[in-house]
Design an enzyme around this catalytic site. Structure first.
Site, PDB file in Angstrom:
ATOM      1  N   CYS A  49     -34.770   1.471 -41.706  1.00 54.97           N
ATOM      2  CA  CYS A  49     -34.145   2.852 -41.643  1.00 54.97           C
ATOM      3  C   CYS A  49     -35.238   3.790 -40.956  1.00 54.97           C
ATOM      4  O   CYS A  49     -36.409   3.911 -41.321  1.00 54.97           O
ATOM      5  CB  CYS A  49     -34.064   3.075 -43.457  1.00 54.97           C
ATOM      6  SG  CYS A  49     -33.808   4.668 -43.817  1.00 54.97           S
ATOM      7  N   ASP A  56     -33.349  -2.825 -42.735  1.00 54.69           N
ATOM      8  CA  ASP A  56     -32.055  -3.279 -43.093  1.00 54.69           C
ATOM      9  C   ASP A  56     -31.470  -4.405 -42.583  1.00 54.69           C
ATOM     10  O   ASP A  56     -31.761  -4.693 -41.371  1.00 54.69           O
ATOM     11  CB  ASP A  56     -31.324  -1.923 -42.489  1.00 54.69           C
ATOM     12  CG  ASP A  56     -31.397  -0.836 -43.253  1.00 54.69           C
ATOM     13  OD1 ASP A  56     -31.424  -0.832 -44.510  1.00 54.69           O
ATOM     14  OD2 ASP A  56     -31.718   0.351 -42.680  1.00 54.69           O
ATOM     15  N   SER A  73     -26.353 -15.388 -23.708  1.00 56.36           N
ATOM     16  CA  SER A  73     -26.471 -15.268 -25.129  1.00 56.36           C
ATOM     17  C   SER A  73     -27.872 -15.276 -25.492  1.00 56.36           C
ATOM     18  O   SER A  73     -28.222 -14.529 -26.368  1.00 56.36           O
ATOM     19  CB  SER A  73     -25.954 -16.351 -25.675  1.00 56.36           C
ATOM     20  OG  SER A  73     -26.464 -17.685 -25.259  1.00 56.36           O
TER      21      SER A  73
END
Length: 149
Positions: A49, A56, A73
């Site tokens: 945050c 978060d 990936s």
């Protein structure tokens, strides 16, 4: 970037400590004449945050229709990991991910959704999408945005 020039695959992993779009790598799509979906489900996404510095947690879902380039990936994993110490609101993180992938691959179509876990009793699920301008994919993006739920 050809498969032979991928620099991360098969090597010792060094994790970036902050937002690092430069770790993203692409390779050539072997079926550019076809329209098909590629989905990445990333259930261990973490960011901070920007106000409180609290972590978060989210599942990030990336769906795209490739054209010439596709994201590798392992580089995507390292890129998403680089958000771990990055301060950004949920909506900003999701849009940043999409924009970085557009810059890397120039896909026909892409959408990114963040399924963030509750903080203070509220879950936030930001969604963004993009269809290449001047193509049927731009109309697809508008339709999917209008009907998104």
């Amino acid at each position: 970037m050809e498969e032979t020039t991928l620099s991360l695959l098969g090597k010792k992993t060094e994790y970036p400590q902050d937002y690092a779009p430069e770790v993203l790598e692409a390779f050539n799509n072997k079926h550019p004449e076809m329209d098909y979906w590629v989905r990445f489900n990333c259930p261990e996404f973490t960011s901070l945050c920007p106000i409180t510095g609290q972590p978060d947690f989210a599942t990030i879902q990336i769906d795209y229709i490739p054209d010439i380039k596709m994201v590798e990936s392992k580089s995507l994993k390292l890129y998403l990991f680089s958000f771990r110490n990055h301060g950004g609101f949920h909506e900003d993180c999701v849009n940043l991910i999409m924009k970085d992938l557009i810059k890397l691959m120039n896909p026909k179509y892409i959408e990114v959704t963040g399924f963030f876990t509750p903080r203070g009793g509220i879950s936030i699920y930001p969604y963004c999408n993009y269809g290449r301008p001047g193509t049927e994919y731009a109309e697809m993006a508008k339709d999917r945005m209008r009907t998104h739920r």
